[in-house]
Motif scaffolding. Sequence first.
Motif, PDB file in Angstrom:
ATOM      1  N   GLY A 193     -13.991  14.124   7.702  1.00 26.83           N
ATOM      2  CA  GLY A 193     -12.686  13.222   7.902  1.00 26.83           C
ATOM      3  C   GLY A 193     -12.564  12.163   8.071  1.00 26.83           C
ATOM      4  N   GLY A 194     -11.849  11.271   7.060  1.00 26.41           N
ATOM      5  CA  GLY A 194     -11.781   9.729   7.373  1.00 26.41           C
ATOM      6  C   GLY A 194     -10.707   9.451   8.194  1.00 26.41           C
ATOM      7  N   TYR A 195     -10.874   8.862   9.299  1.00 25.14           N
ATOM      8  CA  TYR A 195      -9.807   8.386  10.084  1.00 25.14           C
ATOM      9  C   TYR A 195     -10.136   6.861  10.307  1.00 25.14           C
ATOM     10  CZ  TYR A 195      -8.974  13.030  11.505  1.00 25.14           C
ATOM     11  OH  TYR A 195      -8.470  14.420  11.587  1.00 25.14           O
ATOM     12  N   SER A 196      -9.347   6.327  11.305  1.00 28.43           N
ATOM     13  CA  SER A 196      -9.840   5.035  11.764  1.00 28.43           C
ATOM     14  C   SER A 196      -9.184   4.487  13.191  1.00 28.43           C
ATOM     15  CB  SER A 196      -9.122   3.873  10.986  1.00 28.43           C
ATOM     16  OG  SER A 196      -7.941   3.922  10.709  1.00 28.43           O
ATOM     17  N   ILE A 197     -10.076   3.991  13.949  1.00 30.72           N
ATOM     18  CA  ILE A 197      -9.837   3.559  15.370  1.00 30.72           C
ATOM     19  C   ILE A 197      -8.809   2.208  15.141  1.00 30.72           C
ATOM     20  CG2 ILE A 197     -10.474   2.551  17.686  1.00 30.72           C
ATOM     21  CD1 ILE A 197     -13.025   4.366  16.979  1.00 30.72           C
ATOM     22  N   ASN A 198      -7.629   2.354  15.379  1.00 31.50           N
ATOM     23  CA  ASN A 198      -6.714   1.236  15.086  1.00 31.50           C
ATOM     24  C   ASN A 198      -6.126   0.540  16.389  1.00 31.50           C
ATOM     25  OD1 ASN A 198      -5.209   3.462  15.492  1.00 31.50           O
ATOM     26  ND2 ASN A 198      -4.600   3.883  13.240  1.00 31.50           N
ATOM     27  N   SER A 199      -6.551   1.015  17.615  1.00 31.40           N
ATOM     28  CA  SER A 199      -6.092   0.255  18.688  1.00 31.40           C
ATOM     29  C   SER A 199      -7.366   0.465  19.749  1.00 31.40           C
ATOM     30  CB  SER A 199      -4.815   0.661  19.311  1.00 31.40           C
ATOM     31  OG  SER A 199      -4.996   1.955  19.839  1.00 31.40           O
ATOM     32  N   ALA A 200      -7.682  -0.412  20.448  1.00 33.32           N
ATOM     33  CA  ALA A 200      -8.595  -0.227  21.494  1.00 33.32           C
ATOM     34  C   ALA A 200      -8.503  -1.261  22.736  1.00 33.32           C
ATOM     35  CB  ALA A 200     -10.039  -0.263  20.858  1.00 33.32           C
ATOM     36  N   ASP A 201      -8.767  -0.924  23.834  1.00 35.86           N
ATOM     37  CA  ASP A 201      -8.656  -1.964  25.018  1.00 35.86           C
ATOM     38  C   ASP A 201      -9.721  -3.088  24.727  1.00 35.86           C
ATOM     39  OD1 ASP A 201      -7.230  -0.190  26.397  1.00 35.86           O
ATOM     40  OD2 ASP A 201      -9.004   0.300  27.902  1.00 35.86           O
ATOM     41  N   GLY A 202      -9.078  -4.357  24.918  1.00 40.40           N
ATOM     42  CA  GLY A 202      -9.582  -5.378  24.493  1.00 40.40           C
ATOM     43  C   GLY A 202      -9.697  -5.915  23.145  1.00 40.40           C
ATOM     44  N   LYS A 203      -9.384  -5.357  22.139  1.00 43.82           N
ATOM     45  CA  LYS A 203      -9.195  -5.652  20.763  1.00 43.82           C
ATOM     46  C   LYS A 203      -7.782  -6.059  20.263  1.00 43.82           C
ATOM     47  CE  LYS A 203     -13.517  -3.983  20.230  1.00 43.82           C
ATOM     48  NZ  LYS A 203     -14.570  -5.005  20.112  1.00 43.82           N
ATOM     49  N   ASN A 204      -7.828  -6.736  19.179  1.00 49.07           N
ATOM     50  CA  ASN A 204      -6.562  -7.451  18.769  1.00 49.07           C
ATOM     51  C   ASN A 204      -5.516  -6.196  18.282  1.00 49.07           C
ATOM     52  OD1 ASN A 204      -7.540  -9.874  19.276  1.00 49.07           O
ATOM     53  ND2 ASN A 204      -8.185 -10.315  17.090  1.00 49.07           N
ATOM     54  N   SER A 205      -4.362  -6.460  17.889  1.00 46.67           N
ATOM     55  CA  SER A 205      -3.541  -5.629  17.539  1.00 46.67           C
ATOM     56  C   SER A 205      -3.642  -5.069  16.374  1.00 46.67           C
ATOM     57  CB  SER A 205      -2.026  -5.799  18.077  1.00 46.67           C
ATOM     58  OG  SER A 205      -1.826  -6.951  16.815  1.00 46.67           O
ATOM     59  N   ASP A 206      -4.276  -5.745  15.389  1.00 49.24           N
ATOM     60  CA  ASP A 206      -4.462  -5.136  14.018  1.00 49.24           C
ATOM     61  C   ASP A 206      -5.990  -4.961  14.091  1.00 49.24           C
ATOM     62  OD1 ASP A 206      -6.015  -7.614  14.268  1.00 49.24           O
ATOM     63  OD2 ASP A 206      -5.272  -8.471  12.270  1.00 49.24           O
TER      64      ASP A 206
END
Lengths: 801, 225
Positions: free
Chosen positions: A506-519
Amino acid sequence: MIKNYLKTAWRNLLQNKATSFISIAGLAVGICCFLLLATYLINELRYDRFHQKADRIVRIIQNHKSPDYNEVNTIAVTPTAPVPVFKQQLTDVEDGVRIIDYSDMRPAIVQFGDKLFKEKNVLMADGSFFKIFSFKFISGDAGSALGNSSSIVITASTATKYFGADNPIGKILKVDGTNNMMVTGVVEDVAEYSQIKFDMVGSYAMMPRSLIRKWDSANDYSYLLLKPSADRVATERKINTYLDSLYKNDLAAGEKIWYNLEPLTSIHLYSTAGGLEPSGNIKYVYILGIVAVILLVLACVNFLNLVTARSAERSKEIGVRKVMGAQRKQLFFQFITEAGIITLVSLIAGVVFASFCFPAFSDFSGQALNFNTWNITWLVTAILGLFFIVTLLAGTYPSLYLSAFKPVVILKTKSTGAAGGNTLRKSLVVFQFIVSVFFIISTLIAGNQLKYMQNLNTGMDRSQVMVLDIGGMPFNNLEPFKNAIAQNPGITGATASYNSPVNVRGGYSINSADGKNSDFNLPVTAAPIERNFIKTMGMTLVAGRDLDLGDEQQVRKDSLRQYSFILNETAIAAMGWKPEQAIGKHIGLNGRTGTIKAVAKDFNFSSLHQKIEPLVIFPEYDWFGKLLVKTNGKNTAATIAVMEAQWHKFYPNSPFEYHFLDHEFEEMFKTDQRTGSILQAFTLVTIFISCLGLFGLAVFSTRQRVKEIGIRKVLGANVMSIVGLISSDFLKLVLIAVIISSPLAWYAMSAWLQDFAYRIDISWWVFLLAGGMAILIAFVTVGYQSFKAALSNPVKSLRSE
Amino acid sequence: MLSLQHISKYYQVGGNKNFVINDISLDVDEGEFVSIMGPSGSGKSTLLNIIGMLDDPSTGYHYFVDQPVHQMKEKQRSALYKQYIGFVFQAYHLIDELTVYENIETPLIYQDVKGSERKAMVADMLDRFNIVGKKDLFPAQLSGGQQQLVGIARALIAKPKLLLADEPTGNLNSKQGEEIMELFRKLNKEDGVTIIQVTHSEKNAEYGSRIINLLDGRVESSKKF
């Protein structure tokens, strides 16, 4: 004159049965292997070329580069929109087809009357499928066969399976219980050398997805038919210009999506993007090609060696013929004729061998191979070519050599005039053993690598795990089914997951995370699992705690689901965290939000050719593809019987099928295993041929030294010292071969191992073992001759006339 | 028919020349029957080989049927040789893989004689030597005397003017040897074939019309009868 040559040649052949046999056997085996390999290569090279428009068909592959991950993600599938859009908007594109690997995503249970099968090879394709690709219709029409949203085209053997001898056209097949599809065409069974293999092709329009043109969620294999005037690269550029403007507002800074067009005919051997079937490898084509030529040369060398070695015996005849007025030219032709006869006999034997070997070789290579693989003109040309090449290769030097003998030298002295040529013969034997030792080393290393992969601790316990395909089972029946089979003492655990754990896709992406930019965007592989997955599969957590009932309840809610994610170490590292820090951090995964509950020790979830990449697994009880049943390995048959009974209760109208996870894992490096076994077979062949050569040389050399041996015996040498004397000569040659061969093999095998992300180190003992084996084999070959010579009565050998 | 002028044959051993033939001059007329004698190593066989063009002299002039052999190329020499010379060996040197018939036929093949003609010539020769019944046998199936008979038949098949024989009776018993020598005499007398033979045996040498004694590569004595 030619009659005289043929006669002498034939009688010579019969009179020297041993040497003739050795020459012919060596050549025949060489020719047989050459033909087998050539057939394999032809099959690889003709892949997909049977389509009439093959040179104009391209496949679209999609590349995605995220700014947060330094590798480009390339996949062989696209969303639904590109094909219809490009067909409309690009003048270069004549036609296009989208193909869905239907049976890869669902169980594909097909029913006709009381006949019920789980189909493994069902595609759904646009109506243009049979216009672009040239599959031969037995009945029905290529242009209109998939014109209707409920049409389906089947292959001849599928037709026989469902309808026997009845006319299949117009019959209704029930697919997955709900879809009634009418057979509108029957095509010949798809050839092995087609990347698109199917038993049935249904209409793409039958799928709900066909209604929407989407530019995300890639699932379709998309092929385009370019106009004859179109240039592939230029079209590719136009497509990417289009994509740039299309995605302009949707992509983050540094993110990029672009397409490539792969020519249909180069996909099988060159593509690394995957596809409807795993690709071959052009490297193997080269390697096997080289092996084929080397084997042939080896066999020719053998022949050459034996003929020159026999020159001592032939020298008298040559001398007499010269005294009777034969010119060198005439003698040359006589010997070439002899070589020709031996080649002819060997060629016939080789072709016969090959035809006997084809079934086994087909099993071996996983391709249906036989002489039909060749086109008849090629085959005839190849066989004639082989005849001339082998004759010239094997015959020229000995003929030149023999025909140059001076009659006076030969006739005067009783011994041989053939003192020369020794160095050449020795070099040839060294050459043969270089090849043999090379193969021995390669086989040992390849064997070690394969064993290493089989036994590699991939971070999960695959043993005694059965995999059931539950994609089509009513979801609410899964829990009761699990509970029912859990009663059986042979079953120690059962857990469902989206994919098989050895092949998570399955191809997914982590697109938000604590301490990371919004993009922020990190492409990951991910799969929904059940909460007891980690435990059942014997995986280890390096931080955090395993999933529990609470986590399950959180995601079973209809709204405001809170996910508990488990990331592997690689994913955590890619996020720039330490495992302990990561616990409790919030992340978002394609719209799912929640916290990181645990960090799992890295385990291999795809081919061992690839490194472990970032992976996320999370509980989600919406749909599962596989049920993994862990058994205790005792009384498996009874356990299976119980499961089957329960299966039919909870999932009627579906055949019970299972396989072992271990087996699935091994399937993933089948190509490598195949290469390994091909290598093994050819190692045996080269050793065989080389030993024939060595044996011939030993016979010759002991005969030549019969006088020396006699003198030594008279002077008091014992048997062992003479055996040592003769054998050491040959063992020296083999030793030289080992020394030359080892670095070559080391270099080649290092390159081969580079292909594996998980590989062994080449250890020194491999070379020692290979050298030891070569010397032992050589000693056994030469030993008999040595003993015979050493035991002979010196009175005989020293008698003057 | 044959003239050797100051023929020498030597091998370079270290700084010294080791002479096998040392300045021999010899003339042989058509119709002669010459016997060459001498102890082992006196150069008999080498001389015969030089006459037969199987070996080259180191120095000297060699004329055969008035043509300068020493100036010829391999090919011309071979043509000349094929036309005029037949060879008989002590060890017979028949080709083991060929039958009696085929052995006799072989020189004709190398002279490009037509098939039908070959057949007639070989049949004729078999008849003359009384070996018609043995024509399909292989050399290994014959006695030594019979093998040598075949060897002579083969040497004569192409109707040579000069027959060279290197100890033709050396491997035969005395009775067989006598028969061969009688045959030689008949060939010389009745067919006019010039014969040069190398022999160890006084008795056989006396069949010739001239005896040449060699010692250490020189002509020690020469007497005509």
